[in-house]
Scaffold this motif. Structure first.
Motif, PDB file in Angstrom:
ATOM      1  N   ASP A   1       1.283  -1.511  -0.103  1.00 36.63           N
ATOM      2  CA  ASP A   1      -0.208   0.296   0.171  1.00 36.63           C
ATOM      3  C   ASP A   1       0.801   1.440  -0.135  1.00 36.63           C
ATOM      4  N   LEU A   2       2.068   1.710   0.754  1.00 42.30           N
ATOM      5  CA  LEU A   2       2.903   2.698   0.583  1.00 42.30           C
ATOM      6  C   LEU A   2       3.639   2.378  -0.590  1.00 42.30           C
ATOM      7  N   GLU A   3       4.091   1.478  -0.850  1.00 42.89           N
ATOM      8  CA  GLU A   3       5.172   1.881  -2.200  1.00 42.89           C
ATOM      9  C   GLU A   3       4.316   2.813  -3.185  1.00 42.89           C
ATOM     10  N   MET A   4       2.318   1.764  -3.026  1.00 49.10           N
ATOM     11  CA  MET A   4       2.378   2.229  -4.861  1.00 49.10           C
ATOM     12  C   MET A   4       1.166   3.899  -4.698  1.00 49.10           C
ATOM     13  N   GLN A   5       1.500   4.078  -2.624  1.00 49.20           N
ATOM     14  CA  GLN A   5       0.365   5.289  -2.503  1.00 49.20           C
ATOM     15  C   GLN A   5       1.792   6.042  -2.829  1.00 49.20           C
ATOM     16  N   ILE A   6       2.331   6.140  -2.376  1.00 54.69           N
ATOM     17  CA  ILE A   6       3.608   7.036  -2.336  1.00 54.69           C
ATOM     18  C   ILE A   6       3.755   7.643  -4.294  1.00 54.69           C
ATOM     19  N   LEU A   7       3.683   6.316  -4.704  1.00 51.89           N
ATOM     20  CA  LEU A   7       4.928   6.512  -6.132  1.00 51.89           C
ATOM     21  C   LEU A   7       3.114   6.826  -6.955  1.00 51.89           C
ATOM     22  N   MET A   8       1.723   7.416  -6.228  1.00 52.30           N
ATOM     23  CA  MET A   8       0.926   7.846  -7.084  1.00 52.30           C
ATOM     24  C   MET A   8       0.533   9.364  -6.980  1.00 52.30           C
ATOM     25  N   ALA A   9       1.181   9.383  -5.687  1.00 47.83           N
ATOM     26  CA  ALA A   9       1.390  10.831  -4.652  1.00 47.83           C
ATOM     27  C   ALA A   9       2.293  11.142  -5.726  1.00 47.83           C
ATOM     28  N   LYS A  10       3.581  10.692  -6.022  1.00 50.61           N
ATOM     29  CA  LYS A  10       4.068  12.132  -6.489  1.00 50.61           C
ATOM     30  C   LYS A  10       4.749  12.176  -7.892  1.00 50.61           C
ATOM     31  N   LEU A  11       3.813  11.180  -8.228  1.00 55.03           N
ATOM     32  CA  LEU A  11       4.238  11.308  -9.686  1.00 55.03           C
ATOM     33  C   LEU A  11       2.217  11.990 -10.274  1.00 55.03           C
ATOM     34  N   ILE A  12       1.474  12.029 -10.234  1.00 55.67           N
ATOM     35  CA  ILE A  12       0.572  13.099 -10.430  1.00 55.67           C
ATOM     36  C   ILE A  12       0.069  14.327  -9.450  1.00 55.67           C
ATOM     37  N   ARG A  13       1.024  14.196  -8.510  1.00 52.43           N
ATOM     38  CA  ARG A  13       1.391  15.633  -8.273  1.00 52.43           C
ATOM     39  C   ARG A  13       2.183  16.944  -8.866  1.00 52.43           C
ATOM     40  N   SER A  14       2.822  15.797  -9.904  1.00 46.34           N
ATOM     41  CA  SER A  14       4.039  16.491 -10.712  1.00 46.34           C
ATOM     42  C   SER A  14       3.761  16.255 -12.111  1.00 46.34           C
ATOM     43  N   TYR A  15       3.396  15.149 -12.712  1.00 44.31           N
ATOM     44  CA  TYR A  15       2.861  14.830 -13.995  1.00 44.31           C
ATOM     45  C   TYR A  15       1.106  14.861 -14.287  1.00 44.31           C
ATOM     46  N   LYS A  16       0.959  15.318 -15.316  1.00 46.71           N
ATOM     47  CA  LYS A  16      -0.164  14.996 -16.491  1.00 46.71           C
ATOM     48  C   LYS A  16      -0.091  13.238 -16.914  1.00 46.71           C
ATOM     49  N   LEU A  17      -0.990  12.547 -16.657  1.00 47.93           N
ATOM     50  CA  LEU A  17      -0.416  11.646 -17.074  1.00 47.93           C
ATOM     51  C   LEU A  17      -1.427  11.504 -18.950  1.00 47.93           C
ATOM     52  N   GLU A  18      -0.849  10.641 -19.444  1.00 52.88           N
ATOM     53  CA  GLU A  18      -2.073  10.397 -21.094  1.00 52.88           C
ATOM     54  C   GLU A  18      -1.149   8.695 -21.441  1.00 52.88           C
ATOM     55  N   TYR A  19      -2.405   9.105 -22.144  1.00 52.69           N
ATOM     56  CA  TYR A  19      -2.231   7.229 -22.739  1.00 52.69           C
ATOM     57  C   TYR A  19      -3.078   7.100 -23.967  1.00 52.69           C
ATOM     58  N   ASN A  20      -2.399   7.543 -25.428  1.00 57.84           N
ATOM     59  CA  ASN A  20      -3.012   8.589 -26.689  1.00 57.84           C
ATOM     60  C   ASN A  20      -3.006   7.341 -27.821  1.00 57.84           C
TER      61      ASN A  20
END
Length: 316
Positions: free
Chosen positions: A272-291
């Motif tokens: 849980d910690l791994e996933m939450q920390i990764l998601m929080a750091k990524l989505i706080r600073s980047y917009k994620l797209e799949y085109n």
């Protein structure tokens, strides 16, 4: 996982590993173990009557893992002796050191390390792949999470604390909803210790049962509007300032990605910690797209998107 289980950086994330290097051998061994365990467990068990080539390879693979674990556990024991003989009593002991202090037999620590290594590598990685794909293809959900993170982390470079993570209600609800609809682990297996009657069927002691979370999470008797992706169904009324309605109903056991009870996944909190920390750091600073064309989910040894995950990251 190597840092938690064996108190060492295994080096598997280093670039350009040589084929005969220990980190690359660990990677190969982990892939082999996870991709062949279903072959041995779920297909006709010929290996129980005569050793098959796959069985021999699997046993040798496990022996390699055992040697790796014991190698680093021996190093940890030496370091622990140095700490114990030190005059300062304010040593910060690692998880492995705490286990070694409590258990006299280092094999117990080896079992712990093997469990975390073999069960925690691909499961977390596959789950993260699924979550990133769902984030990239659900823009509104991604923006809701980003707004929550902006409120909690005005400065994206701030160090995350447990207090921050506890307040990321929508992010945690999103993770739960992904697990409900796209459960990485397709089910939990248990062996009956006594005769039971289940749904009118007499099931004798010793039979193996599978609780298929990949199915139960989509059944309308346990989840209202089960085909709808709705993270808010996991939020408590205190989080949303509203009363839960019938359209928000979800049975707490509709999704059990870690199992439940005494045999619940050993690494749940770590995962849980791994996933939450990764998601929080990524989505706080980047917009994620799949085109690209949508990906289909496929059942192999786990349940995950089939195909290349080519994401576009744009700094916010």
């Amino acid at each position: 996982i190597g840092q938690v289980a064996l108190d060492v950086r295994l080096g598997c994330l280093e670039p350009e590993l040589s084929l005969d290097s220990e980190p690359q051998q660990i990677i190969n061994a982990a892939k082999f173990a996870l991709r062949n365990v279903a072959e041995l467990e779920l297909k006709a068990p010929y290996w129980q009557y005569f050793p098959t080539p796959l069985w021999y390879r699997y046993i040798n693979n496990m022996d390699f893992f055992r040697k790796i674990c014991l190698k680093y556990i021996t190093i940890a024991l030496t370091d622990l002796e140095k700490k114990s003989s030190s005059k300062t009593n304010n040593c910060d002991y690692s998880l492995l050191e705490r286990v070694l202090m409590k258990e006299k037999d280092p094999k117990i620590a080896c079992i712990l390390a093997l469990d975390l290594l073999l069960v925690g590598i691909d499961t977390i990685s596959m789950a993260v792949c699924s979550m990133l794909y769902q984030l990239a293809t659900r823009r509104q959900e991604q923006e809701k999470i980003h707004e929550e993170l902006k409120r909690l982390l005005p400065n994206p470079s701030v160090k995350l604390t447990s207090t921050h993570l506890e307040q990321m209600h929508y992010l945690r609800a999103f993770i739960k909803e992904v697990f409900r609809l796209y459960s990485t682990v397709i089910g939990n297996g248990r062996m009956l210790l006594e005769d039971m009657v289940i749904s009118g069927y007499q099931v004798p002691k010793g039979v193996h049962l599978v609780f298929p979370s990949i199915v139960t999470g989509s059944l309308p008797e346990y989840v209202s509007n089960p085909t709808e992706f709705k993270p808010s169904r996991w939020l408590k009324s205190s989080d949303t300032k509203k009363t839960m309605s019938d359209t928000d109903y979800v049975h707490p056991f509709a999704s059990l990605p870690y199992g439940y009870g005494a045999r619940m996944c050993l690494g749940r909190r770590f995962a849980d910690l791994e996933m939450q920390i990764l998601m929080a750091k990524l989505i706080r600073s980047y917009k994620l797209e799949y085109n690209y064309e949508p990906l289909e989910y496929k059942v192999t040894f786990m349940y995950a998107p089939e195909g290349k995950l080519k994401f576009k990251l744009t700094q916010r």
